[in-house]
Each structure stands twice: as C-alpha cells, then as structure tokens.
Design an enzyme around this catalytic site. Structure first.
Site, PDB file in Angstrom:
ATOM      1  N   SER A  99      13.413  13.305  43.634  1.00  0.00           N
ATOM      2  CA  SER A  99      12.974  12.404  42.470  1.00  0.00           C
ATOM      3  C   SER A  99      13.907  11.101  42.627  1.00  0.00           C
ATOM      4  CB  SER A  99      13.273  13.182  41.292  1.00  0.00           C
ATOM      5  OG  SER A  99      12.448  14.110  41.041  1.00  0.00           O
ATOM      6  N   SER A 149      10.517  12.057  39.979  1.00  0.00           N
ATOM      7  CA  SER A 149      10.654  11.721  38.683  1.00  0.00           C
ATOM      8  C   SER A 149      11.185  10.640  38.194  1.00  0.00           C
ATOM      9  CB  SER A 149      11.308  13.072  37.812  1.00  0.00           C
ATOM     10  OG  SER A 149      12.511  12.863  38.164  1.00  0.00           O
ATOM     11  N   LYS A 208      18.194   6.048  33.660  1.00  0.00           N
ATOM     12  CA  LYS A 208      16.868   6.934  33.588  1.00  0.00           C
ATOM     13  C   LYS A 208      16.992   7.788  32.100  1.00  0.00           C
ATOM     14  CE  LYS A 208      14.775  10.979  36.086  1.00  0.00           C
ATOM     15  NZ  LYS A 208      14.820  11.615  37.325  1.00  0.00           N
TER      16      LYS A 208
END
Lengths: 95, 483
Positions: free
Chosen positions: B174, B150, B75
């Site tokens: 997330s 997210s 990420k």
C-alpha cells in the site's frame, strides 16, 4: 472448495456482520474464488515447517506494573454513540 | 515553490525568501485548485496556518529541524487528536480521534505543518483507492486511471504537488504500489521500525507505516522523523535509528543485485519489463553486479496473504461494534441487531469480503487447513528471502505487473485486483524493507522499480534509490497540468 449461500450467511452471523440479501450471491462467488486461489497452498508440502505468526519472532516485551496512562474516560466517552453516567449504553440484554 | 525539495525549502525558509505561512498558503491554494483529484478527506486549513506561524517563529529563533515549516499530509489511517480520522470508512465518518498516533506526534514535534488527512482505501483494504467511502482518487498522470492503493491519496497528492511529502502505510504493497503508479518514491520500512501506535490496524503482523515523497532524499528526511522505538507499540523494535541522510553518499561499486526469475515471468507486461531492465542496466553502469536468483515459494504469497491478512482483519475490526465509537445503526432491536446492522450498514463491500474470509479461515474445522497452513507457507517465503539475501545485497524487480489501470476496470473482479499486488505482498509476509523508485514511463504512465533489502537496511535502500536519482530525472517529472 466452494461455498454455498447458507455457508456465507452462517459466516456473516459468526462475524455479526449484516449483509444484504441481494449481495449473498456475489459474496458466495467471491469467497469461493478466494478459496480456489488457496488450493495452491495445499500442493506444497509443509510437514515439519514451523508456522510463522510474526516477522520478528520476538517475545512480548514486559514492563513494570505501574500506572502510565492518565484517566481519559471523559475524552473517550465524548465520541461514544450513547453514554450515561460514565457507562456505555446498549439495548437491554437481560430482562 | 511546490517543485522544491525539502532541503531547498528549508533553506528558503531560513534565508527569508518565503515564510512557512506563505508556503502553506501556496499548497492550500493548490489543494483547492485540484480538488477534483479527491486526494484529501479533510483539509485542516486553520490548524495548518497556526502550525506554520509557530514554525516561522521556531525558524526565526534558530530552534528548527529540516522539516520545521514544511507542508506535509497524513494518511487518514493515523489518529490525529481533535481531528476527524476516518480510515476511509463510513464507520468512522463521525470519529474525532481522542489522541495522536506516535507518527503524528513525532512530525508535530519537529514542526512539520499538516495540511490535512489523505484519502485511502477503506481500512487500507484495496489496491486502487476505489473502496474509499469518500470516493476514488484520480491519478494525476491520467485522471481516468486509479492512483493505486491503499495510500492512493498520499501518492496522488505528492505527484500533483499538493503536499511536499506524506505518510503512508503498507500491509501488502500500500505504499509501494501507489508510489509506482503515481511516479513517486516510497519506502516500506522493516516491520517494527516505525511505530504502529494510533495507526488504525488492518493486519497487525503485516502493517507498517512509512514515508512517501518525490525523491529518495526527501523520503530519507521524512523517515528520520518517523522511525524509532516506541514503548506504546508492543512490536516496535528497540534499535538505534541510523542517520539516513548521512548514508546517501555511498557509491554502488560492487553492489550485488539479485533478480528473482519469478518476478519476470508470465503476468508482467512487456512495457513495464522493458523499463525495469533499463533501470537495472543503469545500476550496472554504476558498478553493480547482477545475479539471477530463484525464490520458488513466491508464487504462494498471494494465497497465504489472503488467509493471514483477512484473519487478522476479522479480529481487528471486531472492535467496530457500534458501542464505544464510530457508527451506530438507528433503533437497534437488541444487542445482536446493534452489532450486525451497525457493521453491516457502515462497512463497504471489500471490507466485508475480508471479514467474511477471515472469519471462515479462523472458524473451527478450517483453522488448520487455512490459517496454520498459510503461516507455514509464510515461513517458507521468509526462508526464500533469507537464503537469497545471504547471496546478494538487494533484490530488484517491478513493483506492479502493469501501469495504472482504469477507474472501474477491476472493481468487478476482486481476485484480479488482488493480483496487482503480486510483487509486493511477499515482502510484508517476511517483514522486510522495500522501496518503490520512479524508473520511467510506459505509454505515458509511471513505472516503479522495487528494491528489497535485508532487515533494518533502510539506509542502504535509500542510498541505492538516491544514487539512481543522481543519474536519472524520472522522480522530478511533473504530470501535465500540475507543473
């Protein structure tokens, strides 16, 4: 609790956050909506409840006062917007 | 190759069936082929092939871990030395991280091959990946739907088989929410279990990195490499890390599952509820016992979170000031203008909304009414969990109130967007570990089952997920066009 456009502008200034004039109205509406959501909290009695700042309730770990980091100034300044002789440059603050 | 588990891939690498270079090339080709999903912000092709070559050497010399030579992706919230690290924001579009996050360092050390940096909501603030400066990620199950957020790029990339597994972070859901919406497995560890060093901070008392993969077994292998004490993270917990893979064989006879009635009330869509009920029946067939429980303060999780997280965010994001790194506006007139315009021009709308909210909640005159009040509510929610987890082994429920919603559907209404995290947020406030497990489909879109456990019981959660995946195959389903 609802906010006014002036409140939002004041908060934005406190945060040193530029917001477009045309967006002030929508931020005012959104933040007022969020505050509305938060009124639910006031319906719950929390007298005598200890505020919880952190999930672990742990104290800060201490370490021996020894240098552990190497000097990375050049690496860090290589990605800065403006530097000179090891200093970060900003617009003149004192005349 | 892209449908194999980590163990199958590791054995293929060792038997010489394929090399890590070939495996890496295959995934890089898939990433190119499915660029329209927009999962990646940066693809680090050359570095990946170099790392694969080194991994092949390590495997040949018998100096390899299970993850050596396995393609993974990070990420873009994790700092990667010498590689652009954007956190999904224009603010960091020019930011080449000067050091590695501990998680990145650990995965590099075991020889995992990083394919690139994954798309995400800006500064991890969002539930749909639509707040990213780099554009929305498409859900491979239905490309006009969001992947969740997210960690939307992470979940979509795994579902589309563009990476074997990936890292994610979870501040209010997330990891779990995108895992649920994309039909993959995700683990949000106990706060303090995975180092936050080099993980760009959003809300420091809630943020926690964790693994995402197709199966619980792959998730356990990735977790093994990520977890552990780190002196560089002041809130890292110094406790031994169990052998997660070794814990995967325990049968579930007598396991008590708590079902909070607050998780199954109004707001939960009927087709999601039906899938969750069926999954719980599957656990009952395996010998688990179900008990209805109540956690009356859960309903306050969203308001408490939207005070605490923005408050911490407004403090954390004050470091982005246009002086030391990141975006700086053109021709600043004075220092205030430099700060105000740099931040104003480089932050997106959702980030600004949260900075404003947090600044307000922390300002003189409102601090007690909002911030301290929210921290007291946080305590009540945490006590609810403590009481419930003294009665049952784990808590189960849905991850999300509905399946993946359409791109653009909720962007005009932030409050409605916030409510999509209604079942995940309370867990972060308490700091507990929780998982999302693929549990079936509703109208062609994946549904995730949430399993919440006591502090530091990631091994138990992984086993509970693994046992379910021995009797179901939801986690192995591929979206059409990505088989």
């Amino acid at each position: 609790m609802t906010l006014t456009a002036d409140d939002v502008k004041k908060i934005a200034y406190l945060a040193r956050l530029g917001i477009d004039q045309q967006d002030v109205e929508s931020y005012t509406k959104d933040l007022s909506g969020m505050l509305e959501l938060m009124t639910q909290m006031s319906e719950t009695n929390t007298d005598g409840v200890l505020p919880m700042a952190h999930p672990m309730d742990q104290s800060q770990r201490l370490r021996v006062d020894e240098v552990t980091e190497q000097d990375n100034r050049n690496n860090f300044q290589a990605i800065a917007p403006q530097v000179e002789e090891g200093l970060y440059l900003v617009p003149k603050v004192i005349e | 190759m892209h449908n194999k588990s980590i163990k199958e891939l590791a054995s293929g690498l060792r038997s010489g069936e394929f090399s890590s270079v070939e495996l890496t090339q295959a995934f890089l080709a898939r990433i190119k082929q499915h660029q329209s999903l927009n999962c990646f912000i940066s693809v680090t092709e050359d570095l990946a092939l170099q790392a694969a070559k080194l991994a092949d050497h390590r495997i040949a010399t018998g100096n390899a871990d299970l993850l050596t030579g396995i393609p993974i992706a990070q990420k873009d919230i994790f700092c990667t030395q010498g590689i652009k690290t954007t956190c999904g924001s224009k603010m960091l579009d020019n930011f080449i991280a000067p050091y590695n996050a501990t998680v990145v360092e650990k995965l590099n050390d075991v020889g995992a091959v990083m394919l690139g940096k994954l798309n995400m909501d800006e500064f991890a603030m969002g539930s749909s990946n639509e707040t990213s400066y780099y554009g929305v990620v498409r859900n491979p199950w239905q490309t006009d739907s969001v992947p969740g957020g997210s960690s939307g790029g992470s979940a979509a990339a795994i579902a589309a088989r563009l990476s074997v597994c990936a890292t994610g972070t979870d501040t209010g859901g997330s990891i779990r929410q995108p895992a649920a919406l994309c039909g993959i497995t995700g683990l949000k560890p106990t706060y303090g279990r995975v180092s936050r060093y080099g993980m760009i901070a959003y809300a420091s008392s809630l943020d926690q990195g964790g693994p995402m993969a197709r199966s619980a077994e792959d998730t356990a292998i990735l977790m093994q490499a990520m977890a552990g004490f780190d002196p560089k993270d002041s809130s890292s917990v110094d406790m031994p890390v169990p052998d997660y893979q070794a814990g995967l064989g325990v049968d579930l006879k007598g396991l008590t599952i708590g079902l909070p009635k607050e998780f199954f009330g109004d707001g939960l869509s009927g087709n999601v509820a039906a899938v969750i009920e069926k999954a719980i029946q599957e656990y009952q067939k395996m010998g688990a016992v179900v008990k209805e429980v109540s956690m009356p303060n859960l309903k306050l999780a969203i308001p408490a979170y939207y005070v605490i997280a923005p408050a911490e965010c407004s403090a954390n994001l004050s470091r982005f000031d246009g002086v030391r790194f990141g975006y700086r506006c053109e021709n600043p007139q004075d220092l205030t203008d430099l700060y105000t315009r740099s931040r104003g021009e480089a932050f997106g709308k959702e980030v600004k909304r949260r900075i404003l909210m947090g600044t307000y909640a922390l300002s003189a005159g409102y601090y007690d009414a909002y911030y301290i009040k929210a921290q007291k509510i946080r305590r009540l929610i945490s006590e609810d969990f403590k009481k419930t987890l003294a009665e049952v082994d784990v808590i189960m429920g849905p991850v999300t109130p509905s399946t993946a919603f359409g791109i653009g559907e909720k962007m005009g209404n932030p409050i409605e967007m916030y409510l999509s995290d209604i079942y995940t947020i309370a867990i972060n406030l308490a700091g507990l570990p929780a998982m999302s497990i693929p549990a079936g489909f509703a109208e062609g879109k994946p549904v995730g089952l949430q399993v919440i456990g006591n502090y530091f019981t990631e091994d138990r959660l992984l086993n509970i997920a693994h046992q379910y995946q021995q009797v179901t195959d939801w986690h192995q389903r591929s979206p059409k066009g990505f088989e």
